[in-house]
Design a protein around this motif. Structure first.
Motif, PDB file in Angstrom:
ATOM      1  N   TRP A  60      43.163  26.375  65.693  1.00  0.00           N
ATOM      2  CA  TRP A  60      43.073  25.682  65.250  1.00  0.00           C
ATOM      3  C   TRP A  60      42.307  25.803  64.287  1.00  0.00           C
ATOM      4  O   TRP A  60      42.758  24.577  62.805  1.00  0.00           O
ATOM      5  CB  TRP A  60      41.662  24.668  65.967  1.00  0.00           C
ATOM      6  CG  TRP A  60      42.137  23.193  65.361  1.00  0.00           C
ATOM      7  CD1 TRP A  60      40.726  22.569  65.482  1.00  0.00           C
ATOM      8  CD2 TRP A  60      42.754  22.572  65.672  1.00  0.00           C
ATOM      9  NE1 TRP A  60      40.862  21.174  65.511  1.00  0.00           N
ATOM     10  CE2 TRP A  60      42.391  21.376  65.468  1.00  0.00           C
ATOM     11  CE3 TRP A  60      44.508  21.851  65.597  1.00  0.00           C
ATOM     12  CZ2 TRP A  60      42.796  20.082  64.898  1.00  0.00           C
ATOM     13  CZ3 TRP A  60      44.837  21.343  65.984  1.00  0.00           C
ATOM     14  CH2 TRP A  60      44.202  20.168  65.522  1.00  0.00           C
ATOM     15  N   SER A  61      41.537  26.752  63.610  1.00  0.00           N
ATOM     16  CA  SER A  61      40.789  26.873  62.169  1.00  0.00           C
ATOM     17  C   SER A  61      42.191  27.361  61.120  1.00  0.00           C
ATOM     18  O   SER A  61      41.594  26.926  59.961  1.00  0.00           O
ATOM     19  CB  SER A  61      40.144  28.792  62.323  1.00  0.00           C
ATOM     20  OG  SER A  61      40.973  29.583  62.620  1.00  0.00           O
ATOM     21  N   THR A  62      43.312  27.670  60.991  1.00  0.00           N
ATOM     22  CA  THR A  62      44.439  27.324  60.838  1.00  0.00           C
ATOM     23  C   THR A  62      44.686  26.326  60.107  1.00  0.00           C
ATOM     24  O   THR A  62      46.464  26.526  59.299  1.00  0.00           O
ATOM     25  CB  THR A  62      45.324  28.653  60.875  1.00  0.00           C
ATOM     26  OG1 THR A  62      46.250  27.949  62.017  1.00  0.00           O
ATOM     27  CG2 THR A  62      45.034  29.804  61.170  1.00  0.00           C
ATOM     28  N   VAL A  63      44.911  25.375  60.699  1.00  0.00           N
ATOM     29  CA  VAL A  63      45.049  23.507  60.888  1.00  0.00           C
ATOM     30  C   VAL A  63      44.849  23.254  59.470  1.00  0.00           C
ATOM     31  O   VAL A  63      43.608  22.557  59.947  1.00  0.00           O
ATOM     32  CB  VAL A  63      45.618  23.011  62.233  1.00  0.00           C
ATOM     33  CG1 VAL A  63      46.341  21.888  61.856  1.00  0.00           C
ATOM     34  CG2 VAL A  63      46.566  23.927  63.136  1.00  0.00           C
ATOM     35  N   PRO A  64      45.287  22.912  58.416  1.00  0.00           N
ATOM     36  CA  PRO A  64      44.341  22.002  57.270  1.00  0.00           C
ATOM     37  C   PRO A  64      44.548  20.931  57.991  1.00  0.00           C
ATOM     38  O   PRO A  64      44.779  19.890  58.797  1.00  0.00           O
ATOM     39  CB  PRO A  64      45.313  21.521  56.278  1.00  0.00           C
ATOM     40  CG  PRO A  64      46.569  23.186  56.283  1.00  0.00           C
ATOM     41  CD  PRO A  64      46.747  23.034  58.025  1.00  0.00           C
ATOM     42  N   GLN A  65      42.471  20.531  57.544  1.00  0.00           N
ATOM     43  CA  GLN A  65      41.878  18.837  58.895  1.00  0.00           C
ATOM     44  C   GLN A  65      42.367  18.031  57.640  1.00  0.00           C
ATOM     45  O   GLN A  65      42.027  17.985  56.340  1.00  0.00           O
ATOM     46  CB  GLN A  65      40.453  19.306  58.472  1.00  0.00           C
ATOM     47  CG  GLN A  65      40.216  20.459  59.245  1.00  0.00           C
ATOM     48  CD  GLN A  65      40.204  20.010  61.266  1.00  0.00           C
ATOM     49  OE1 GLN A  65      40.055  19.041  61.748  1.00  0.00           O
ATOM     50  NE2 GLN A  65      41.906  20.763  61.969  1.00  0.00           N
ATOM     51  N   ALA A  66      42.619  17.351  57.858  1.00  0.00           N
ATOM     52  CA  ALA A  66      42.419  15.962  57.257  1.00  0.00           C
ATOM     53  C   ALA A  66      43.546  15.756  55.867  1.00  0.00           C
ATOM     54  O   ALA A  66      43.195  14.559  55.424  1.00  0.00           O
ATOM     55  CB  ALA A  66      41.190  15.235  56.333  1.00  0.00           C
ATOM     56  N   THR A  67      44.374  16.323  56.188  1.00  0.00           N
ATOM     57  CA  THR A  67      45.032  16.222  54.980  1.00  0.00           C
ATOM     58  C   THR A  67      46.566  16.310  55.652  1.00  0.00           C
ATOM     59  O   THR A  67      46.891  17.029  56.574  1.00  0.00           O
ATOM     60  CB  THR A  67      44.703  17.648  53.960  1.00  0.00           C
ATOM     61  OG1 THR A  67      45.408  17.630  52.880  1.00  0.00           O
ATOM     62  CG2 THR A  67      45.546  18.950  54.938  1.00  0.00           C
ATOM     63  N   GLU A  68      48.189  15.905  54.197  1.00  0.00           N
ATOM     64  CA  GLU A  68      49.044  16.088  55.273  1.00  0.00           C
ATOM     65  C   GLU A  68      49.832  17.514  56.023  1.00  0.00           C
ATOM     66  O   GLU A  68      49.302  18.514  55.080  1.00  0.00           O
ATOM     67  CB  GLU A  68      49.879  15.370  54.032  1.00  0.00           C
ATOM     68  CG  GLU A  68      51.325  15.369  54.381  1.00  0.00           C
ATOM     69  CD  GLU A  68      51.590  14.254  53.465  1.00  0.00           C
ATOM     70  OE1 GLU A  68      53.590  15.353  53.485  1.00  0.00           O
ATOM     71  OE2 GLU A  68      52.177  13.792  52.380  1.00  0.00           O
ATOM     72  N   LEU A  69      50.020  17.868  57.331  1.00  0.00           N
ATOM     73  CA  LEU A  69      50.776  18.491  57.101  1.00  0.00           C
ATOM     74  C   LEU A  69      51.846  18.526  56.554  1.00  0.00           C
ATOM     75  O   LEU A  69      53.289  18.073  56.970  1.00  0.00           O
ATOM     76  CB  LEU A  69      50.654  18.576  58.648  1.00  0.00           C
ATOM     77  CG  LEU A  69      49.407  18.673  59.326  1.00  0.00           C
ATOM     78  CD1 LEU A  69      49.400  18.746  61.111  1.00  0.00           C
ATOM     79  CD2 LEU A  69      47.821  20.124  58.819  1.00  0.00           C
ATOM     80  N   ASN A  70      52.609  20.519  56.456  1.00  0.00           N
ATOM     81  CA  ASN A  70      53.639  20.936  56.326  1.00  0.00           C
ATOM     82  C   ASN A  70      54.101  21.965  56.943  1.00  0.00           C
ATOM     83  O   ASN A  70      53.295  22.772  57.270  1.00  0.00           O
ATOM     84  CB  ASN A  70      53.263  21.084  54.857  1.00  0.00           C
ATOM     85  CG  ASN A  70      54.832  21.946  53.983  1.00  0.00           C
ATOM     86  OD1 ASN A  70      55.761  21.875  54.812  1.00  0.00           O
ATOM     87  ND2 ASN A  70      54.943  22.200  53.256  1.00  0.00           N
ATOM     88  N   MET A  71      54.694  21.548  58.491  1.00  0.00           N
ATOM     89  CA  MET A  71      55.279  22.177  59.367  1.00  0.00           C
ATOM     90  C   MET A  71      55.677  23.419  58.861  1.00  0.00           C
ATOM     91  O   MET A  71      55.226  24.777  60.076  1.00  0.00           O
ATOM     92  CB  MET A  71      56.178  21.460  60.209  1.00  0.00           C
ATOM     93  CG  MET A  71      55.604  20.424  60.907  1.00  0.00           C
ATOM     94  SD  MET A  71      53.908  20.145  61.376  1.00  0.00           S
ATOM     95  CE  MET A  71      53.123  18.051  61.043  1.00  0.00           C
ATOM     96  N   ALA A  72      55.931  23.704  57.526  1.00  0.00           N
ATOM     97  CA  ALA A  72      56.976  25.046  57.588  1.00  0.00           C
ATOM     98  C   ALA A  72      56.068  25.328  57.412  1.00  0.00           C
ATOM     99  O   ALA A  72      55.947  27.379  57.344  1.00  0.00           O
ATOM    100  CB  ALA A  72      57.945  24.698  56.420  1.00  0.00           C
ATOM    101  N   THR A  73      53.827  25.370  57.614  1.00  0.00           N
ATOM    102  CA  THR A  73      53.828  26.341  56.920  1.00  0.00           C
ATOM    103  C   THR A  73      52.531  26.723  58.718  1.00  0.00           C
ATOM    104  O   THR A  73      51.900  27.424  58.024  1.00  0.00           O
ATOM    105  CB  THR A  73      52.677  25.823  55.610  1.00  0.00           C
ATOM    106  OG1 THR A  73      52.104  24.861  56.195  1.00  0.00           O
ATOM    107  CG2 THR A  73      52.909  25.382  54.110  1.00  0.00           C
ATOM    108  N   ILE A  74      52.822  25.694  59.198  1.00  0.00           N
ATOM    109  CA  ILE A  74      52.238  25.845  60.728  1.00  0.00           C
ATOM    110  C   ILE A  74      52.959  26.989  61.391  1.00  0.00           C
ATOM    111  O   ILE A  74      53.795  27.558  61.582  1.00  0.00           O
ATOM    112  CB  ILE A  74      52.418  24.758  61.613  1.00  0.00           C
ATOM    113  CG1 ILE A  74      51.683  23.222  60.828  1.00  0.00           C
ATOM    114  CG2 ILE A  74      51.766  24.934  62.135  1.00  0.00           C
ATOM    115  CD1 ILE A  74      50.374  23.694  60.471  1.00  0.00           C
ATOM    116  N   GLN A  75      51.617  28.101  61.165  1.00  0.00           N
ATOM    117  CA  GLN A  75      52.303  29.210  62.181  1.00  0.00           C
ATOM    118  C   GLN A  75      52.089  29.290  63.726  1.00  0.00           C
ATOM    119  O   GLN A  75      50.938  29.290  64.380  1.00  0.00           O
ATOM    120  CB  GLN A  75      51.573  31.193  61.827  1.00  0.00           C
ATOM    121  CG  GLN A  75      51.906  31.125  60.372  1.00  0.00           C
ATOM    122  CD  GLN A  75      53.208  31.520  59.666  1.00  0.00           C
ATOM    123  OE1 GLN A  75      54.723  31.472  60.635  1.00  0.00           O
ATOM    124  NE2 GLN A  75      53.484  30.338  59.136  1.00  0.00           N
ATOM    125  N   SER A  76      52.439  29.191  64.540  1.00  0.00           N
ATOM    126  CA  SER A  76      52.965  28.839  65.775  1.00  0.00           C
ATOM    127  C   SER A  76      53.681  29.520  66.808  1.00  0.00           C
ATOM    128  O   SER A  76      52.914  29.439  68.325  1.00  0.00           O
ATOM    129  CB  SER A  76      53.277  27.630  66.303  1.00  0.00           C
ATOM    130  OG  SER A  76      54.178  27.120  66.171  1.00  0.00           O
TER     131      SER A  76
END
Length: 256
Positions: free
Chosen positions: A240-256
């Motif tokens: 969760w610390s790597t997920v930008p908060q309160a801003t539009e998410l770009n799924m291509a940058t999410i490392q899951s």
């Protein structure tokens, strides 16, 4: 925030709506000590309306230092209504609440979205009133809102972009959401998968409602991840610390 259009497709925003500190075994078997985890919520902006996936803790926990306040930390800026207003989103404009389940850290903010219809699995709604699980608080969800009780998969906006699907095990009627965006597919897991390690190691919490169902839900998420979906784990503080908060998410940058 910019508004979703036919050109942008669905937009997703993430929020922390409180924290709870519990023995780590509540989240993954074999865990040591205690872990402070976030209550995660998401705004889903669709061209045809707004939905919120899970609403975190109730604002009644703000400033509370006794009872559950000993394990729940709810800063005054964390209630879902405050989070939305900070983005210039009117909480009264939210059309849908998608509750993964009705535990108090997932449905606590429902009443702050007064005009929303709650989408919940029928089995989950019924179990919430059974009195078998102390993590349910009917004052959070039995509040007169319109409730759409579904069975199985449900296409929220009718175009395949936001779909809820059953992921039972943590509770009998737990559900997750699959969201198709212009930058990739997101899966909002809720508590069917607490940590990234839960999926990497196929490891459940020590106590679950139904272990066979929980394992099946993890297997479903694993298949979605292998197919390229970005999994948003339910309570993983490191992820969760790597997920930008309160801003539009770009799924291509999410490392899951």
């Amino acid at each position: 925030m910019r508004q979703a259009t036919a050109e942008t497709g669905v937009l997703v925003y993430a929020f922390t709506c409180g924290y709870i500190t519990l023995p780590t075994t509540y989240f993954i078997a074999g865990g040591e000590g205690k872990t402070k985890v976030p209550a995660c919520s998401f705004l889903i902006d669709h061209p045809d309306g707004l939905a919120v996936f899970d609403t975190g803790f109730s604002d009644r926990f703000v400033g509370l230092e006794d009872g559950l306040g000993k394990i729940v930390d709810m800063p005054e800026e964390h209630p879902i209504a405050v989070r939305l207003e900070a983005l210039d989103v009117d909480p009264g404009a939210v059309q849908w609440i998608i509750n993964s389940h009705l535990h108090l850290d997932h449905a606590g903010g429902n009443r702050m979205l007064p005009n929303a219809t709650v989408i919940v699995q029928e089995q989950e709604w019924d179990f919430g009133f059974a009195g078998e699980d102390g993590a349910y608080s009917t004052q959070d969800f039995d509040i007169g809102q319109t409730v759409k009780k579904v069975r199985g998969e449900h296409d929220v906006f009718g175009d395949g972009s936001v779909t809820v699907f059953p992921t039972p095990g943590h509770t009998p009627g737990h559900q997750s959401a699959r969201i198709r965006t212009a930058t990739g597919e997101a899966v909002l897991a809720g508590d069917c998968c607490n940590f990234r390690r839960s999926l990497d190691e196929m490891k459940m919490p020590e106590n679950v409602y139904n272990a066979d169902h929980y394992r099946g839900s993890l297997e479903s998420l694993s298949s979605l991840r292998r197919a390229g979906a970005r999994i948003f784990y339910g309570h993983d503080p490191d992820f969760w610390s790597t997920v930008p908060q309160a801003t539009e998410l770009n799924m291509a940058t999410i490392q899951s």
